[in-house]
Design an enzyme around this catalytic site. Sequence first.
Site, PDB file in Angstrom:
ATOM      1  N   GLU A 170      -5.064   2.991  -2.341  1.00 13.82           N
ATOM      2  CA  GLU A 170      -3.473   1.858  -2.393  1.00 13.82           C
ATOM      3  C   GLU A 170      -2.248   3.717  -2.620  1.00 13.82           C
ATOM      4  OE1 GLU A 170      -3.552  -0.076  -5.954  1.00 13.82           O
ATOM      5  OE2 GLU A 170      -5.270  -2.071  -5.471  1.00 13.82           O
ATOM      6  N   GLU A 378     -11.828  -3.732  -4.254  1.00  7.72           N
ATOM      7  CA  GLU A 378     -11.092  -4.692  -5.773  1.00  7.72           C
ATOM      8  C   GLU A 378     -10.747  -6.247  -5.761  1.00  7.72           C
ATOM      9  OE1 GLU A 378      -7.837  -1.994  -7.345  1.00  7.72           O
ATOM     10  OE2 GLU A 378      -8.619  -0.252  -7.045  1.00  7.72           O
TER      11      GLU A 378
HETATM   12  C1  BGP Z   1      -5.314  -1.832  -9.062  1.00  7.64           C
HETATM   13  C2  BGP Z   1      -5.860  -0.139  -8.922  1.00  7.64           C
HETATM   14  C3  BGP Z   1      -6.741  -0.519 -10.352  1.00  7.64           C
HETATM   15  C4  BGP Z   1      -6.423  -1.156 -11.350  1.00  7.64           C
HETATM   16  C5  BGP Z   1      -6.005  -2.287 -10.857  1.00  7.64           C
HETATM   17  C6  BGP Z   1      -5.083  -3.048 -11.972  1.00  7.64           C
HETATM   18  O1  BGP Z   1      -3.465  -1.553  -7.910  1.00  7.64           O
HETATM   19  O2  BGP Z   1      -6.291   0.246  -7.887  1.00  7.64           O
HETATM   20  O3  BGP Z   1      -6.786   0.777 -10.520  1.00  7.64           O
HETATM   21  O4  BGP Z   1      -5.715  -0.437 -12.189  1.00  7.64           O
HETATM   22  O5  BGP Z   1      -4.509  -2.144  -9.934  1.00  7.64           O
HETATM   23  O6  BGP Z   1      -3.943  -3.281 -12.067  1.00  7.64           O
HETATM   24  P1  BGP Z   1      -3.066  -3.526 -13.658  1.00  7.64           P
HETATM   25  O7  BGP Z   1      -4.121  -2.044 -14.453  1.00  7.64           O
HETATM   26  O8  BGP Z   1      -1.999  -2.700 -13.632  1.00  7.64           O
HETATM   27  O9  BGP Z   1      -3.519  -4.739 -14.129  1.00  7.64           O
END
Ligand code: BGP
Length: 478
Positions: A170, A378
């Site tokens: 990301e 993800e």
């Molecule tokens: C993405 C990241 C992850 C994870 C996920 C969920 O942007 O790559 O590392 O954190 O989001 O987001 P959050 O933790 O803000 O709910």
Amino acid sequence: MEHRQLDNFPKDFLWGSASAAYQVEGAWQEDGKGVSVWDDFVRIPGKTFKETTGDVAVDHYHRYKEDIALMKEQGLKAYRFSVAWTRIFSEGKGKVNQSGLQFYIDLVDELIRSGIEPVLTIYHWDLPKALQEEYGGWESRKIIEDFTRYAEVLFETFRGKVHYWVSLNEQNIFIQHGYLLGTHPPAVQDMKRMYQANHHANLANASVIKLFHELQMPGKIGPSFAYGPNYSFNCDPNNVLAAEDAEELEANFWMDVYVNGEYPLVAWKYLKDNGLAPETLPEDTQLLKSGKPDFMGMNYYQTNTMAFNPLDGVSLGKQNTTGEKGTSEESGRPGIYKRKENPFVERTNWDWEIDPTGLRIGMRRIASRYRMPILITENGLGEYDTLTDKGTIHDDYRIDYLRQHIQAINEAISDGVTVLGYCTWSYTDLLSWLNGYQKRYGFVYVDQDETQNGTLKRYKKDSYYWYQDVIKSNGEKL
Ligand code: BGP
């Protein structure tokens, strides 16, 4: 379109799940690990939810065998994890720290022994602090050489063992949070600097992919892009244009560079006209073009519904990091677009829109614009979970979410998209960067909360068993 019959998932489909070093490992000062920018940032009061840190996280560093045993029992086919750069080079470069590297050698061996395909993310945001201090991290071209050397060590170590590699996780998020919103390290708010840092990240990404191909590494490599496909709020042509602009500036702006080595036309003109374009060197284009990925990693959580935003309109609004529904503010880019609530979808307690069809739309856009296979790196639901007295967690809302998204992937496959696999976010519960431990994503509940005094014991959620059946039936039994 509605298909009369859906295609089957490919036989070798990677049913996986994901994590990231800082969010699970803990052991932040063990075995020669250096300090990362996140180790530092979380200590600044007010930066994270209730001052949570990843010092202990969910202690995966010491419990990886237990976690992998749970994966094996579930039948997981792939596990995506990231390597902490500071474990390999405590200062970001120089001499390799063998004991840090050993942790990942052990982890990968344990995965392979358990029949689980490792998916290795080289960079998931935990930049060595030493490089931030020496030359400003991503703001210097020096990062290209150091990042490439770091990746080279991993390539040499895991050649033939790891077949799926993610270069940068990301880039669009860590760059925008780090240099525009100021909510991630180095907490800068400056668009010009943001685009410059981003350009270096593009070069570093290409350099690592180029090296992977030069070394003829067996396997595939690609970046993971956080793609939130943009919709128009309605058919008002001004809103349609706003959505197109958002797609250009927030999506094509990264993915076009990854695949074609060129910034998209409208976005580049806009940057030039506004004095925001990064400084480039004549040889940059050649490097960017020589680092074409083998797949597009797609991290998908939600879509963005866009409307026209006048020059005196809204800019950056507050995000909901507390889990109090309805507390996020409207935000946008003056003169271009602003994000509206989509009236057709539900929202989580963190105001994230739940839109499985958006995943299908996004996958189709990537597949037809870039003609490239997709690895979903993800996707998941962050919610509150309740541990019952019996040690069970009835997360039917998570099962619903995942079922609908897997269904959407099945439809995308039936539409003609090539998909390598699906990694849910996340395997165990873990630290959410800005939202603490209460925003849970895992199949496996971990007794850890904002007080950070939990027992760290693992419990299987209902979704754990549900995904087990999905995997066993290769996606037939949802
Ligand atoms: C993405 C990241 C992850 C994870 C996920 C969920 O942007 O790559 O590392 O954190 O989001 O987001 P959050 O933790 O803000 O709910």
